[in-house]
Design a protein around this motif. Structure first.
Motif, PDB file in Angstrom:
ATOM      1  N   THR A  94      17.647 102.286  10.312  1.00  0.00           N
ATOM      2  CA  THR A  94      16.826 101.150  10.756  1.00  0.00           C
ATOM      3  C   THR A  94      15.384 101.552  11.020  1.00  0.00           C
ATOM      4  N   CYS A  95      15.124 102.856  11.095  1.00  0.00           N
ATOM      5  CA  CYS A  95      13.765 103.339  11.378  1.00  0.00           C
ATOM      6  C   CYS A  95      13.085 103.716  10.069  1.00  0.00           C
ATOM      7  N   ASP A  96      12.190 102.893   9.597  1.00  0.00           N
ATOM      8  CA  ASP A  96      11.484 103.153   8.351  1.00  0.00           C
ATOM      9  C   ASP A  96      10.024 103.454   8.670  1.00  0.00           C
ATOM     10  N   GLY A  97       9.746 104.717   8.925  1.00  0.00           N
ATOM     11  CA  GLY A  97       8.387 105.109   9.277  1.00  0.00           C
ATOM     12  C   GLY A  97       7.388 104.907   8.173  1.00  0.00           C
ATOM     13  N   LEU A  98       7.870 104.785   6.936  1.00  0.00           N
ATOM     14  CA  LEU A  98       6.956 104.551   5.819  1.00  0.00           C
ATOM     15  C   LEU A  98       6.249 103.209   5.939  1.00  0.00           C
ATOM     16  N   GLN A  99       6.835 102.278   6.683  1.00  0.00           N
ATOM     17  CA  GLN A  99       6.241 100.949   6.834  1.00  0.00           C
ATOM     18  C   GLN A  99       5.221 100.880   7.973  1.00  0.00           C
ATOM     19  N   ILE A 100       5.149 101.915   8.795  1.00  0.00           N
ATOM     20  CA  ILE A 100       4.183 101.919   9.898  1.00  0.00           C
ATOM     21  C   ILE A 100       2.768 102.032   9.329  1.00  0.00           C
ATOM     22  N   PRO A 101       1.846 101.138   9.692  1.00  0.00           N
ATOM     23  CA  PRO A 101       0.468 101.207   9.177  1.00  0.00           C
ATOM     24  C   PRO A 101      -0.219 102.504   9.601  1.00  0.00           C
ATOM     25  N   LYS A 102      -0.969 103.090   8.654  1.00  0.00           N
ATOM     26  CA  LYS A 102      -1.644 104.360   8.914  1.00  0.00           C
ATOM     27  C   LYS A 102      -3.070 104.307   8.374  1.00  0.00           C
ATOM     28  N   PHE A 103      -3.987 104.849   9.156  1.00  0.00           N
ATOM     29  CA  PHE A 103      -5.405 104.847   8.797  1.00  0.00           C
ATOM     30  C   PHE A 103      -5.881 106.296   8.775  1.00  0.00           C
ATOM     31  N   HIS A 104      -6.223 106.799   7.574  1.00  0.00           N
ATOM     32  CA  HIS A 104      -6.581 108.202   7.408  1.00  0.00           C
ATOM     33  C   HIS A 104      -8.069 108.335   7.087  1.00  0.00           C
TER      34      HIS A 104
ATOM     35  N   ILE B 209     -10.634 120.885   5.033  1.00  0.00           N
ATOM     36  CA  ILE B 209      -9.572 120.033   4.484  1.00  0.00           C
ATOM     37  C   ILE B 209     -10.190 119.130   3.425  1.00  0.00           C
ATOM     38  N   SER B 210      -9.704 119.248   2.208  1.00  0.00           N
ATOM     39  CA  SER B 210     -10.276 118.457   1.115  1.00  0.00           C
ATOM     40  C   SER B 210      -9.852 116.997   1.220  1.00  0.00           C
ATOM     41  N   VAL B 211     -10.657 116.136   0.614  1.00  0.00           N
ATOM     42  CA  VAL B 211     -10.312 114.717   0.561  1.00  0.00           C
ATOM     43  C   VAL B 211      -8.995 114.535  -0.190  1.00  0.00           C
ATOM     44  N   ASP B 212      -8.774 115.346  -1.213  1.00  0.00           N
ATOM     45  CA  ASP B 212      -7.538 115.248  -1.989  1.00  0.00           C
ATOM     46  C   ASP B 212      -6.310 115.542  -1.129  1.00  0.00           C
ATOM     47  N   SER B 213      -6.427 116.506  -0.218  1.00  0.00           N
ATOM     48  CA  SER B 213      -5.297 116.837   0.649  1.00  0.00           C
ATOM     49  C   SER B 213      -4.986 115.685   1.593  1.00  0.00           C
ATOM     50  N   THR B 214      -6.015 115.075   2.162  1.00  0.00           N
ATOM     51  CA  THR B 214      -5.792 113.923   3.034  1.00  0.00           C
ATOM     52  C   THR B 214      -5.273 112.734   2.234  1.00  0.00           C
ATOM     53  N   LYS B 215      -5.722 112.596   0.990  1.00  0.00           N
ATOM     54  CA  LYS B 215      -5.211 111.523   0.126  1.00  0.00           C
ATOM     55  C   LYS B 215      -3.716 111.712  -0.136  1.00  0.00           C
TER      56      LYS B 215
ATOM     57  N   ILE C  15      -4.133 103.619   4.626  1.00  0.00           N
ATOM     58  CA  ILE C  15      -5.492 103.312   4.178  1.00  0.00           C
ATOM     59  C   ILE C  15      -6.289 104.604   4.270  1.00  0.00           C
ATOM     60  N   LEU C  16      -6.971 104.967   3.196  1.00  0.00           N
ATOM     61  CA  LEU C  16      -7.811 106.159   3.185  1.00  0.00           C
ATOM     62  C   LEU C  16      -9.271 105.747   3.197  1.00  0.00           C
ATOM     63  N   GLU C  17     -10.016 106.266   4.150  1.00  0.00           N
ATOM     64  CA  GLU C  17     -11.461 106.000   4.211  1.00  0.00           C
ATOM     65  C   GLU C  17     -12.197 107.328   4.260  1.00  0.00           C
ATOM     66  N   VAL C  18     -13.150 107.485   3.354  1.00  0.00           N
ATOM     67  CA  VAL C  18     -13.932 108.713   3.286  1.00  0.00           C
ATOM     68  C   VAL C  18     -15.287 108.480   3.958  1.00  0.00           C
ATOM     69  N   HIS C  19     -15.593 109.320   4.928  1.00  0.00           N
ATOM     70  CA  HIS C  19     -16.896 109.231   5.601  1.00  0.00           C
ATOM     71  C   HIS C  19     -17.777 110.377   5.126  1.00  0.00           C
ATOM     72  N   GLU C  20     -19.052 110.324   5.478  1.00  0.00           N
ATOM     73  CA  GLU C  20     -20.021 111.270   4.916  1.00  0.00           C
ATOM     74  C   GLU C  20     -20.129 112.565   5.698  1.00  0.00           C
TER      75      GLU C  20
ATOM     76  N   LEU D 194      -1.657 113.160   1.896  1.00  0.00           N
ATOM     77  CA  LEU D 194      -1.018 112.776   3.157  1.00  0.00           C
ATOM     78  C   LEU D 194      -0.871 111.261   3.228  1.00  0.00           C
ATOM     79  N   CYS D 195      -1.925 110.567   2.842  1.00  0.00           N
ATOM     80  CA  CYS D 195      -1.920 109.102   2.854  1.00  0.00           C
ATOM     81  C   CYS D 195      -0.881 108.546   1.882  1.00  0.00           C
ATOM     82  N   ASP D 196      -0.843 109.094   0.674  1.00  0.00           N
ATOM     83  CA  ASP D 196       0.078 108.598  -0.350  1.00  0.00           C
ATOM     84  C   ASP D 196       1.536 108.831   0.035  1.00  0.00           C
TER      85      ASP D 196
END
Length: 269
Positions: A195-205, A214-220, A230-235, A222-224
């Motif tokens: 009953t616990c589906d953690g994949l459905q929990i919203p995540k903001f990376h 840590i490369s953007v690809d590695s965090t991507k 949601i993946l957001e890249v900052h400067e 993690l997000c995938d």
């Protein structure tokens, strides 16, 4: 026969006024207490070579905004690091470090720092399962609505949500967090509740465009693999952003995941 005057006759009016004022100012603020109890709670997990206190200070700009609607708890990692950043999982080394601190007559030692897991000489991540067990133990009896983590702590936060060991969690925010396969393997092993589906929990990376650690690809990745992300890249680089624009987007995400979604569920027929 001695005459003892009444108390009011010997106590000055000024003293009586001061006593009455002190009794009124020490009364608890019921409204403030109620507001604090009503706040949703976020568990914050620091990065390697940090601590709960260090992480709290580093994100001061973001923390002040987050603390208005939410109650933040900062947890130290389970593995104490020495001055070279090595894990103090060996009892002998721990004792040696403490002895050095006690014998030193010079400046006080630097603040203690921690990690959630280590990496051995073969590049394998170790003590990963212990990190999950530690968090479960340290939060026993506590209820958290969201997880917020930086670097290692962000990876742990994502996989703790997937594992189901903190069933109240409904949102995850990370910054500079890498994809680590071992953490996902442990999360899958621990999640024994269908009953616990953690994949459905919203995540903001959040990922730093100039992050040299840590490369953007590695965090991507993690997000995938973390699901519903949601993946957001900052400067900026390897940090948890505290600029107003990014913090406001974090707040919008949390409000959508925790407040709006909760309201929609309560109004469903």
């Amino acid at each position: 026969m001695w005459f003892i005057p009444p108390l009011k006759a010997v106590v000055s009016p000024l003293l009586l006024w001061l006593l009455s004022m002190s009794s009124t100012t020490t009364k608890p603020n019921n409204k403030q207490t109620t507001n604090n109890m009503d706040k949703m709670r976020i568990l914050c997990l620091h990065g390697k070579t940090q601590s709960g206190a260090i992480f709290r200070n580093k994100i001061a700009g973001a923390r002040r905004k987050l603390e208005r609607p939410y109650e933040l708890h900062f947890l130290d990692g389970p593995i104490l690091l020495d001055e070279q950043g090595r894990g103090m999982v060996d009892g002998a080394r721990c004792a040696e470090q403490n002895e050095k601190e006690m014998e030193s007559d010079q400046a006080p030692p630097p603040p203690k720092t921690y990690a959630w897991w280590l990496r051995d000489e073969h590049g394998q991540h170790t003590h990963v399962r212990e990190a999950f067990e530690y968090i479960k133990k340290e939060t026993k009896g506590q209820q958290y609505d969201a997880l917020l983590g930086f670097s290692q702590g962000g990876t742990v936060a994502t996989c703790v949500a997937l594992s189901g060991i903190l069933p109240g969690v409904r949102a995850v925010v990370t910054a500079g967090a890498p994809y680590v396969e071992e953490t996902f393997e442990i999360a899958q092993e621990l999640n024994q509740k269908p009953t616990c589906d953690g994949l459905q929990i919203p995540k903001f990376h959040l990922a730093g465009e100039t992050d040299a650690m840590i490369s953007v690809d590695s965090t991507k990745a993690l997000c995938d693999n973390g699901g519903n992300g949601i993946l957001e890249v900052h400067e900026q680089g390897h940090l948890f952003p505290t600029r107003a624009a990014v913090v406001n987007r974090v707040l919008d995400f949390l409000e959508e995941a925790l407040v709006v979604e909760a309201g929609e569920k309560t109004t469903e027929p």
